[in-house]
Design a protein around this motif. Structure first.
Motif, PDB file in Angstrom:
ATOM      1  N   PHE A 484     -29.247  69.051  26.150  1.00 42.75           N
ATOM      2  CA  PHE A 484     -28.976  67.832  25.366  1.00 42.75           C
ATOM      3  C   PHE A 484     -29.620  67.917  23.980  1.00 42.75           C
ATOM      4  O   PHE A 484     -29.033  67.474  22.992  1.00 42.75           O
ATOM      5  N   ALA A 485     -30.829  68.518  23.913  1.00 48.37           N
ATOM      6  CA  ALA A 485     -31.474  68.660  22.597  1.00 48.37           C
ATOM      7  C   ALA A 485     -30.609  69.527  21.681  1.00 48.37           C
ATOM      8  O   ALA A 485     -30.476  69.259  20.478  1.00 48.37           O
ATOM      9  N   ARG A 488     -27.862  67.467  20.372  1.00 48.15           N
ATOM     10  CA  ARG A 488     -28.325  66.515  19.352  1.00 48.15           C
ATOM     11  C   ARG A 488     -28.612  67.209  18.026  1.00 48.15           C
ATOM     12  O   ARG A 488     -28.556  66.593  16.968  1.00 48.15           O
ATOM     13  N   ASP A 491     -24.435  69.157  13.823  1.00 45.25           N
ATOM     14  CA  ASP A 491     -23.805  68.098  13.029  1.00 45.25           C
ATOM     15  C   ASP A 491     -22.280  68.247  12.985  1.00 45.25           C
ATOM     16  O   ASP A 491     -21.600  67.539  12.275  1.00 45.25           O
ATOM     17  N   TRP A 499     -21.166  63.027  23.067  1.00 44.44           N
ATOM     18  CA  TRP A 499     -21.725  64.311  23.496  1.00 44.44           C
ATOM     19  C   TRP A 499     -23.173  64.216  23.938  1.00 44.44           C
ATOM     20  O   TRP A 499     -23.605  64.941  24.830  1.00 44.44           O
ATOM     21  N   THR A 500     -23.955  63.357  23.299  1.00 42.71           N
ATOM     22  CA  THR A 500     -25.413  63.459  23.464  1.00 42.71           C
ATOM     23  C   THR A 500     -26.025  62.395  24.374  1.00 42.71           C
ATOM     24  O   THR A 500     -27.239  62.388  24.544  1.00 42.71           O
ATOM     25  N   ASP A 501     -25.240  61.521  24.939  1.00 45.66           N
ATOM     26  CA  ASP A 501     -25.794  60.452  25.766  1.00 45.66           C
ATOM     27  C   ASP A 501     -25.500  60.749  27.237  1.00 45.66           C
ATOM     28  O   ASP A 501     -24.353  60.625  27.685  1.00 45.66           O
TER      29      ASP A 501
END
Ligand SMILES: Cc1cc2nc3c(=O)[nH]c(=O)nc-3n(C[C@H](O)[C@H](O)[C@H](O)COP(=O)(O)OP(=O)(O)OC[C@H]3O[C@@H](n4cnc5c(N)ncnc54)[C@H](O)[C@@H]3O)c2cc1C
Length: 556
Positions: A484-485, A488, A491, A499-501
């Motif tokens: 996940f990092a 995040r 860009d 995508w990141t949640d």
């Protein structure tokens, strides 16, 4: 061998979807093509779930070669109108996670949309699709031979001779092997890599059934997963540590005429070795008992044909092209039905091979070197798919790891799809064929995102993170957090999807998603992504993109 009246330009062995589509293209360009098939169409085949790269790929092949029939595969409604009513709709990719001996936990699932209003991706009744393309190839001039056993193939500097069991000898300039797993030429030349370099190690049991009920009808309370679409409206993957089960209904829409449902169980061989003396049907029934929430939809289901129980599914070849011969995608290698990439690879390789072969025939240069770019494409497709799938099986050990990993598949797939859509849009706007021809020569052929190296580098790092979890060098939680990092930290991910949640587990490419992407392109998107996919008439591109709209059948 040199008499042009007697020799074929190309002899194609095996006339499944791959062989028949290539034969159609070559014949359309006036080449003398012979197709040799050991069965008679229609005949059973698996490979039933489509993805946008495949259907869009067929649309592009249709334009490039001016063959309207290839576009008939490009959506569920077109298939129904032009080919057969026996196929199902695929409005989503559904993933539901199961733990042994436990009821399924509603929060543990994901869904990715594949719906475009009334239209969608498809569940292919392959026997009908393959027969249609076989007959299409004949219509364009390819000569058919069905129910033929090939006994010998001779490949020499001056040409190719194929012998059959009836004593016929067919002469040609080039031979294409589309015979799939049991590839004649791979056997003849010892082309399989053994031991294989592939990491995925999975076997399969599959059949067609009647009486499979929608999984949605057995979810308590109904709609508990809070997903945008009904599971039965898509390809349902029941996933678990060590494997997954596909449910691919053909009767899941109001115009359905085919009561069958395809069912297939994939099992990692080291976690689930083949049991001695147990029939595939019994092994399937034992699986349903072990994962109790999977059972109800099969309570009244019966197989309509014998179960097929395979050994290890994965195979690859050390090389796919030689002087005067080439292997199609499914003859060269295969990884797994997971992510439904087999036919997409077939279409991509066929596209590159057709262009190369047509030019090579004209130049009378049929050496292996001439096909080196297609060789590279094939090998990269096999290796990239292996990484994608092997990492998914590792991630299946824990829903949270899977919930992170599958976003890399999703993002890569979106980028690959944007590539095809923007090429087609540029062609539509300009009429310049170079936008379609360029698809044969991307910077990263066969990689998950063929024209975006930054994503491929990220993907490789993500594969390494998952491998560390498998090796015990990282905990599952650390692997999940790292994935996940990484997401995040980039860009360039168009906000089609959250995508990141980790808590957002579904996507629909609806109007709101289109608006999000438009705003992102206008305000935040990095220049390279804009240039690749969004530079010309961005809004026209996005406004014409198929999108998800509510359809009565899609409601859970
Ligand atoms: C279990 C499984 C599930 C899959 N699921 C999916 C999926 O959901 N989505 C997807 O996109 N892909 C899937 N695939 C991959 C898909 O099946 C292949 O990509 C696709 O079938 C390739 O088409 P093809 O025509 O090249 O080969 P095939 O469909 O294998 O056709 C080969 C043809 O060659 C003929 N033949 C074989 N031997 C000879 C011989 N000696 N002489 C003459 N003819 C011969 C056969 O009769 C057949 O007609 C799956 C594969 C497997 C194994």
């Amino acid at each position: 061998m040199t008499d042009p009246k007697q020799a074929y330009d190309v002899i194609i062995l095996g006339t499944g979807f791959g062989g028949a589509v290539l034969a159609t293209i070559l014949a359309r360009h006036g080449k003398r093509v012979l197709m040799i098939e050991r069965n008679t169409h229609p005949r059973f085949a698996v490979g039933e779930s489509t993805i946008p790269q495949m259907t869009m790929g067929m649309r592009i092949l249709s334009v490039r070669h001016d063959i309207p029939e290839l576009d008939h595969m490009s959506s569920a409604m077109r298939i129904r109108k032009h080919i057969t009513s026996s196929c199902g709709v695929k409005r989503n990719f559904g993933f539901v996670y199961h733990r042994p001996g436990e009821p399924q936990r509603p929060a543990e699932c994901n869904q990715v949309g594949a719906n475009h209003g009334d239209d969608s991706e498809s569940h292919l009744m392959r026997q009908d699709i393959d027969a249609y393309y076989f007959y299409t190839a004949v219509k364009y001039g390819a000569e058919p031979r069905q129910n033929v056993q090939v006994t010998e193939i001779e490949i020499e500097g001056s040409g190719v001779r194929v012998h059959d069991s009836r004593g016929n000898v067919y002469r040609g300039r080039y031979v294409v092997d589309g015979t799939g797993y049991d590839s004649i030429l791979a056997r003849k030349y010892g082309l399989r890599d053994a031991p294989t370099r592939l990491r995925t190690n999975v076997r399969s049991l599959f059949t067609h059934m009647v009486g499979v009920e929608p999984y949605d009808d057995h979810v308590e309370p109904r709609g508990a997963h809070r997903m945008p679409h009904a599971w039965h409206q898509g390809t349902l993957h029941h996933i678990f540590d060590g494997g997954w089960l596909w449910v691919i209904p053909f009767d899941n829409h109001e115009h359905a005429t085919n009561p069958l449902c395809s069912v297939g169980l994939q099992l990692e061989t080291h976690k689930f070795p083949r049991p001695e003396g147990v029939s595939p049907e019994q092994e399937f029934r034992d699986f349903l008992v072990r994962y109790p929430s999977t059972a109800a939809q099969f309570a009244g289901a019966h197989a309509v044909r014998d179960w097929v129980s395979t050994g290890r599914l994965q195979f690859a070849s050390t090389r796919c092209f030689g002087d005067r011969f080439g292997l199609l995608s499914h003859a060269a290698g295969f990884i797994d039905p997971l992510f439904s990439r087999g036919l997409a690879n077939t279409v991509e390789v066929n596209g590159a091979l057709a262009t190369t072969l047509l030019a090579a025939l004209d130049d009378d240069d049929l050496s292996a070197e001439r096909f080196s770019a297609v060789e590279r494409l094939q090998q990269n497709l096999i290796d990239g798919n292996d990484k994608l799938v092997a990492s998914a099986y590792i991630a299946f050990r824990d829903f949270e790891l899977w919930n992170a990993w599958y976003r890399f598949w999703g993002l890569g797939s979106f980028l690959a799809m944007f590539r095809l859509r923007s090429a087609k849009m540029r062609y539509d706007e300009s009429g310049e064929r170079r936008f379609l021809d360029q698809l044969d020569d991307p910077p990263c052929p066969g990689r998950v995102a063929p024209d975006y190296p930054k994503f491929n580098a990220l993907f490789e790092t993500a594969v390494a993170v998952v491998a560390e979890v498998e090796a015990g060098q990282r905990s599952v939680a650390s692997g999940r957090d790292e994935l996940f990092a990484m997401l995040r930290g980039i860009d360039y991910a168009p906000p089609v999807y959250p995508w990141t949640d980790p808590n957002l587990r579904s996507s629909v490419a609806d109007q709101a998603a289109v608006e999000r992407v438009k705003t992102w392109v206008a305000t935040q998107a990095p220049t390279d992504i804009k240039q690749l996919y969004f530079d010309v008439k961005t809004h026209a591109w996005l406004d014409s993109a198929p999108r998800d709209t509510t359809h009565p059948e899609t409601q859970p």
